[in-house]
Write a protein that holds these residues in place. Structure first.
Motif, mmCIF file in Angstrom:
data_model
loop_
_atom_site.group_PDB
_atom_site.id
_atom_site.type_symbol
_atom_site.label_atom_id
_atom_site.label_comp_id
_atom_site.label_asym_id
_atom_site.label_seq_id
_atom_site.Cartn_x
_atom_site.Cartn_y
_atom_site.Cartn_z
ATOM 1 N N ASP A 67 0.830 -1.025 -0.040
ATOM 2 C CA ASP A 67 0.075 0.040 0.013
ATOM 3 C C ASP A 67 1.028 1.040 0.241
ATOM 4 O O ASP A 67 2.010 1.331 0.680
ATOM 5 C CB ASP A 67 -0.812 -0.167 1.207
ATOM 6 C CG ASP A 67 -2.109 0.819 1.002
ATOM 7 O OD1 ASP A 67 -2.493 0.950 -0.132
ATOM 8 O OD2 ASP A 67 -2.836 1.175 1.878
ATOM 9 N N ARG A 68 0.508 1.992 -0.863
ATOM 10 C CA ARG A 68 1.327 3.195 -0.899
ATOM 11 C C ARG A 68 1.295 4.169 0.202
ATOM 12 O O ARG A 68 0.136 4.159 1.013
ATOM 13 C CB ARG A 68 0.655 4.087 -2.090
ATOM 14 C CG ARG A 68 0.682 3.568 -3.315
ATOM 15 C CD ARG A 68 1.873 3.859 -4.260
ATOM 16 N NE ARG A 68 1.799 3.661 -5.606
ATOM 17 C CZ ARG A 68 1.873 4.579 -6.367
ATOM 18 N NH1 ARG A 68 2.098 5.636 -6.042
ATOM 19 N NH2 ARG A 68 1.701 4.232 -7.791
ATOM 20 N N GLU A 69 2.587 4.709 0.769
ATOM 21 C CA GLU A 69 2.538 5.335 1.970
ATOM 22 C C GLU A 69 2.203 6.872 1.727
ATOM 23 O O GLU A 69 2.562 7.251 0.987
ATOM 24 C CB GLU A 69 3.954 5.417 2.635
ATOM 25 C CG GLU A 69 4.050 5.592 3.996
ATOM 26 C CD GLU A 69 5.734 6.012 4.345
ATOM 27 O OE1 GLU A 69 5.793 6.439 4.990
ATOM 28 O OE2 GLU A 69 6.355 5.063 3.860
ATOM 29 N N ILE A 86 -0.212 13.010 0.592
ATOM 30 C CA ILE A 86 0.214 12.991 -0.556
ATOM 31 C C ILE A 86 1.016 11.665 -0.717
ATOM 32 O O ILE A 86 1.322 10.934 0.165
ATOM 33 C CB ILE A 86 1.134 13.936 -0.926
ATOM 34 C CG1 ILE A 86 2.333 14.359 0.217
ATOM 35 C CG2 ILE A 86 0.700 15.419 -1.217
ATOM 36 C CD1 ILE A 86 3.357 14.976 -0.164
ATOM 37 N N VAL A 87 0.998 11.427 -2.126
ATOM 38 C CA VAL A 87 1.652 9.842 -2.159
ATOM 39 C C VAL A 87 2.889 9.828 -2.879
ATOM 40 O O VAL A 87 2.939 10.924 -3.917
ATOM 41 C CB VAL A 87 0.625 8.923 -3.022
ATOM 42 C CG1 VAL A 87 1.151 7.706 -3.348
ATOM 43 C CG2 VAL A 87 -0.778 8.916 -2.092
ATOM 44 N N ARG A 255 -7.124 7.887 -7.356
ATOM 45 C CA ARG A 255 -6.709 6.982 -7.470
ATOM 46 C C ARG A 255 -6.337 6.148 -6.110
ATOM 47 O O ARG A 255 -5.999 5.184 -5.925
ATOM 48 C CB ARG A 255 -5.615 6.812 -8.339
ATOM 49 C CG ARG A 255 -5.797 7.013 -9.931
ATOM 50 C CD ARG A 255 -4.846 6.344 -11.024
ATOM 51 N NE ARG A 255 -5.291 6.734 -12.097
ATOM 52 C CZ ARG A 255 -4.337 7.254 -12.997
ATOM 53 N NH1 ARG A 255 -3.182 7.427 -12.880
ATOM 54 N NH2 ARG A 255 -4.903 7.422 -14.252
ATOM 55 N N PHE A 256 -6.094 7.166 -5.311
ATOM 56 C CA PHE A 256 -5.682 6.662 -3.893
ATOM 57 C C PHE A 256 -6.505 6.969 -2.550
ATOM 58 O O PHE A 256 -6.147 6.904 -1.523
ATOM 59 C CB PHE A 256 -4.153 7.501 -3.466
ATOM 60 C CG PHE A 256 -3.170 7.368 -4.510
ATOM 61 C CD1 PHE A 256 -2.753 6.195 -5.054
ATOM 62 C CD2 PHE A 256 -2.778 8.580 -5.178
ATOM 63 C CE1 PHE A 256 -1.719 6.315 -5.945
ATOM 64 C CE2 PHE A 256 -1.713 8.540 -6.188
ATOM 65 C CZ PHE A 256 -1.294 7.451 -6.528
ATOM 66 N N GLY A 257 -7.855 7.230 -3.166
ATOM 67 C CA GLY A 257 -8.805 7.467 -2.015
ATOM 68 C C GLY A 257 -10.106 7.556 -2.489
ATOM 69 O O GLY A 257 -10.595 7.304 -3.596
ATOM 70 N N ALA A 258 -11.122 7.862 -1.728
ATOM 71 C CA ALA A 258 -12.321 8.081 -2.026
ATOM 72 C C ALA A 258 -12.867 9.451 -2.741
ATOM 73 O O ALA A 258 -12.234 10.407 -2.568
ATOM 74 C CB ALA A 258 -13.238 8.168 -0.769
#
Ligand code: TYD
Ligand code: MG
Length: 455
Positions: A67-69, A86-87, A255-258
């Motif tokens: 999972d991306r930190e 942020i990713v 792409r990384f959240g809702a």
């Protein structure tokens, strides 16, 4: 020498056409094709380059999926829309009207990240270093260690990113950046697309998180725009009325959240401050109820918000107008038709204006019932009772459909002192909520009946 070949590029979707057409063949938008010079393709020499070396094929189960930190920005409301922070290598596009606070928010976020020991870079194409510094003073960030680069040329920006290796970089704004490889003017679709593509590639290869600022056109779309939305990982939009102090930041792609999560800020003398309990900020303060106003509870993202819907119905000319601010106009036309057909309320010869107070944009259909009640209230010249609210989707057959997470909406309204509600039958709570009288309805005509009986 070969003559420059002209092509026509759609300013909406970036689609190309060899000749001018009224309608874009790719996205169907009208009047969007603009002339541009076809860029020389690198064909000929490297025709087989794509075959040279490819990445190894792997079985899905064997690929390490960590999972991306996320790195929180320190601004809770911003982290909420970003899906936690942020990713690494992520590209965020943040759009909004001029003067709404994009530069302010990003400068605050960068400073907070820098304080946490991240390496940051702020590339400003619109303001000089001195102007950025002036803003930092205003925000109370005199000692800020954020690095600033005033530059608009893509190649130089890429070189700086390469040299500095920041963990987070802001490009303010993507429309001012231009690449020497292209002949078209900065801000044109071709430039914006090309520059964003290069920056995205740089982000992915270096692990820098890049935040692109994008301007919004009068029609509310990012200039040069849809192409960008496809390219980036996250798209955030600023909403709200520049005349009021509240600002909403909405995630429309992540792409990384809702998606549809919203962050709420207030613009103060010293920058944007998060509003952690925003449910009541979009209510206007009437001492007594007025006709044409109905409060609804909207639930976009994770928190319920109470929003006042206002309607004004006034006698119109031969072709009456239907205008809406913050709500979908086609939906309004549909609701008026349902109102006519199923509740016998005719607005054929009337102008109808509806507005969601405070510059909020409501896209969920749960607003339908409140819109209808505001319209009938304005038409009758009778105010809805004090402490009244409604929500629910309305279908073409006149049925009132439930809204998701109805209990949460009801509880929030009760907490704020609302006392009477008209809600879809399926949303009626099994156990009574203290201080709240609930009228559950299944059809539009029933809702109208209830309201008439209430006064
Ligand atoms: P800005 O961030 O420059 O907007 P954008 O980059 O989206 O165009 O915001 C500028 C507006 O915000 C401007 O009208 C002044 C106001 N503002 C404040 O009210 N308080 C502040 O502390 C700052 C820095 C700006
Ligand atoms: Mg700005």
């Amino acid at each position: 020498m070969a003559k420059d070949k002209n092509i026509y590029t759609c300013s909406e979707c970036g689609g190309n056409s060899p000749k001018w057409l009224g309608k874009c063949p790719a996205c169907g938008a009208w009047n969007t094709l603009v002339e541009s010079v076809a860029e020389a393709g690198g064909a000929g020499k490297n025709r087989f380059a794509a075959l040279a070396s490819t990445a190894a094929v792997a079985v899905l189960a064997d690929i390490d999926a960590v999972d991306r930190e996320r790195t929180p920005t320190g601004h809770e409301e911003l982290d909420r829309v970003l899906g936690g922070g942020i990713v690494e290598g992520g590209v965020v596009l943040i759009g909004g009207d001029p003067g709404i606070g994009k530069s302010t928010l990003l400068l605050q976020a960068l400073d907070a990240l820098q304080r946490m020991g991240r390496h940051t870079l702020y590339v400003s194409g619109e303001e000089s270093g001195a102007q950025v510094a002036l803003r930092a003073r205003r925000l109370g960030l005199e000692q800020s260690q954020v690095r600033v680069l005033a530059e608009i040329q893509l190649e130089k920006i890429l070189a700086t990113l390469q040299a500095q290796q920041p963990q987070v970089a802001v490009i303010d704004s993507i429309q001012t950046v231009y690449s020497e490889q292209l002949t078209s003017a900065p801000g044109s679709v071709a430039q914006v697309r090309e520059c964003a593509a290069h920056l995205t590639r740089a982000a992915k290869s270096s692990g820098t998180c890049i935040i692109l600022v994008g301007h919004v056109t009068k029609e509310g779309a990012l200039a040069g725009p849809r192409v960008l939305e496809h390219m980036v990982d996250t798209v955030l939009y600023f909403e709200g009325d520049t005349h009021s102090s509240f600002r909403l930041v909405r995630a429309i792609k992540n792409r990384f959240g809702a998606v549809n999560e919203i962050g709420v800020f207030a613009m103060t003398e010293r920058g944007l401050k998060g509003v952690s309990n925003p449910s009541a900020i979009f209510l206007s303060q009437h001492s007594e109820p007025v006709p044409g106003s109905c409060v609804m509870v909207t639930l976009e993202g994770s928190r319920p918000l109470l929003v006042e819907i206002q309607a004004l119905v006034d006698s119109g000319g031969p072709s009456p107008r239907r205008l809406s601010v913050g709500l979908d106009r086609d939906r309004l036309a549909m609701l008026l038709a349902v109102l006519h057909r199923h509740a016998g309320v005719a607005c054929m010869d009337q102008d109808v204006f509806v507005n969601a107070v405070g510059g909020v944009r409501i896209s969920e259909p749960a607003a339908d019932l409140a819109v209808m009640l505001a319209i009938t209230s304005s038409l009758r010249g009778r105010a809805l009772p004090k402490g009244f609210f409604a929500f629910g989707e309305v279908g073409l057959a006149g049925e009132v459909r439930p809204a998701p997470r109805g209990q949460e909406r009801l509880r929030e309204a009760a907490k704020l002192g609302f006392s009477v509600a008209v809600v879809p039958k399926a949303n009626a709570p099994k156990k009574a909520i203290e201080g709240l009288t609930i009228h559950a309805v299944e059809r539009v005509e029933q809702a109208m009946q209830v309201v008439r009986e209430l006064g």
